[in-house]
Motif scaffolding. Structure first.
Motif: not given
Length: 408
Positions: A85-87, A89-96, A224-227
């Motif tokens: 789930t660490a992608h 669609l589940n993030a806001d700026p600046p991570d998104h 984790t983000e890579l997967v």
């Protein structure tokens, strides 16, 4: 607050416009329940939907969403498949912003256009197979294998492993128990770790190799983000396009006069696809969001700390935005529809989806001029999913013309 509170259940999954028929009462945002312990505000008007989807006070962050749920219910609820789930669609700026920048280059118009020969070749092969049958399944025999084959080619999934991708998706689409869903998610995470490690050892000119490089050399992705990002690109990369093709073709089959006009004027296809997506989008509602400040929508204020569900399908049928919105008109200028979302989460794969649909539907209509449903339209079955407008199966009789092909 307007109108009685709604409960969003399977009764709203209708043959025509789920959520739309049940929600277009007076158009104002209104309270509802996704489950007894899960209240939400439902947004249906076009202008309100655009505002919510781009409002800085409306967020998607999965961790904050879980904290809000715990605060409101007193329960801690772990997400199923948390490793996936660490992608973005589940993030806001600046991570998104960071995550989207890493994949945005894979879906440029230039890179997508390079896939056209592969899309055309695969489409022809699938249509050849359909032509040999008296009855075929538009989804299982065409839309599913086409879109899986295309996204796997772009990402770099080896041909021998593409049946695995389809099997995993089919199992994921089933109504699994939480335990079975978690086991499947971990199985998928393990599969992707192995595939990504193979890309690390032997990189190629594909998206997964580029993501591994970003993780290893640029520090742009955590392990984790890579997967999780790989899983998102793989599954979301075909699921919405598959459903978009299925919905569009069914819409044409129940509007034969519009299909005839399109066959008579193939140059209309790009514009027609935008109208088909507006009319019956593969995304019936945007992923759940929550407010971190009060959000004013006309005469209604959604307070901070509330969940919000945007009904894209209803917004696309708002008469304030689209004249006579329940009428299909392939000549309509439907630009601005919310079939691909809006704001920072606008679908990164929209250029690829458009190209696949243009080739697939153009060739399908040309190859099978008498294509028709093999069952009454009302007997088609839709998956009982809140966020997707997805047909399970579409039996059709191809009745092909066996000579000549044209490219879309």
């Amino acid at each position: 607050m307007s109108g009685p509170e709604l409960r969003l259940g399977e009764e709203l999954i209708s043959p025509l416009h789920p959520l739309y028929d049940g929600l277009q009462v007076d158009g104002a945002p209104r309270p509802a329940h996704l489950a007894p312990d899960h209240p939400v505000w439902v947004v249906t008007r076009y202008a309100d939907a655009k505002k919510v989807l781009s409002h800085p006070g409306v967020r998607r962050d999965a961790k904050q969403a879980a904290e809000l749920y715990a605060e409101r219910t007193g329960e801690q609820r772990a997400a199923i498949g948390a490793s996936l789930t660490a992608h973005m669609l589940n993030a806001d700026p600046p991570d998104h912003t960071r995550l989207r920048a890493l994949v945005g280059r894979a879906f440029t118009s230039r890179r997508v256009e390079l896939l056209r020969p592969h899309i055309e070749r695969l489409t022809d092969e699938l249509l050849d197979a359909m032509a040999a049958r008296e009855q075929a399944d538009l989804m299982g025999d065409f839309a599913v294998p086409l879109t899986i084959g295309v996204i796997c080619e772009l990402l770099g999934v080896p041909p021998a492993e593409r049946d695995h991708v389809r099997s995993a998706w089919e199992r994921q689409a089933e109504l699994l128990s939480p335990e079975a869903a978690e086991a499947l998610a971990e199985e998928q995470a393990d599969y992707l770790r192995g595939l990504l490690e193979a890309k690390r050892r032997d990189p190629a000119d594909d998206v997964f190799s580029a993501l591994v490089q970003a993780a290893d050399e640029d520090g742009g992705l955590s392990p984790t983000e890579l997967v999780a990002m790989s899983h998102l690109l793989l599954m979301a990369g075909f699921e919405t396009t598959m459903n978009m093709i299925g919905n569009a073709v069914v819409t044409l089959l129940v509007h034969p006069e519009q299909a005839a006009a399109l066959r008579a004027n193939p140059d209309l296809l790009p514009n027609a696809l935008e109208e088909l997506v507006r009319y019956d989008s593969a995304v019936r509602a945007s992923m759940l969001r929550f407010t971190v400040e009060d959000v004013d929508l006309g005469d209604v204020t959604i307070p901070a700390g509330e969940y919000v569900l945007v009904s894209n399908l209803t917004a696309n049928h708002d008469p304030e935005r689209f004249d006579d919105p329940d009428r299909l008109d392939l000549t309509r200028k439907a630009d601005g529809h919310l079939g691909y979302g809006h704001g920072v989460h606008y679908c990164v794969g929209a250029p690829l989806a458009r190209l696949e649909a243009r080739v697939a539907i153009g060739k399908l209509l040309d190859r099978f001029p008498d294509l028709r449903l093999a069952v009454p339209h009302g007997e088609l079955v839709w998956l009982p999913i809140t966020f997707l407008r997805a047909l399970i199966s579409v039996p059709v009789t191809p009745q092909p013309v066996l000579t000549g092909r044209t490219s879309a």
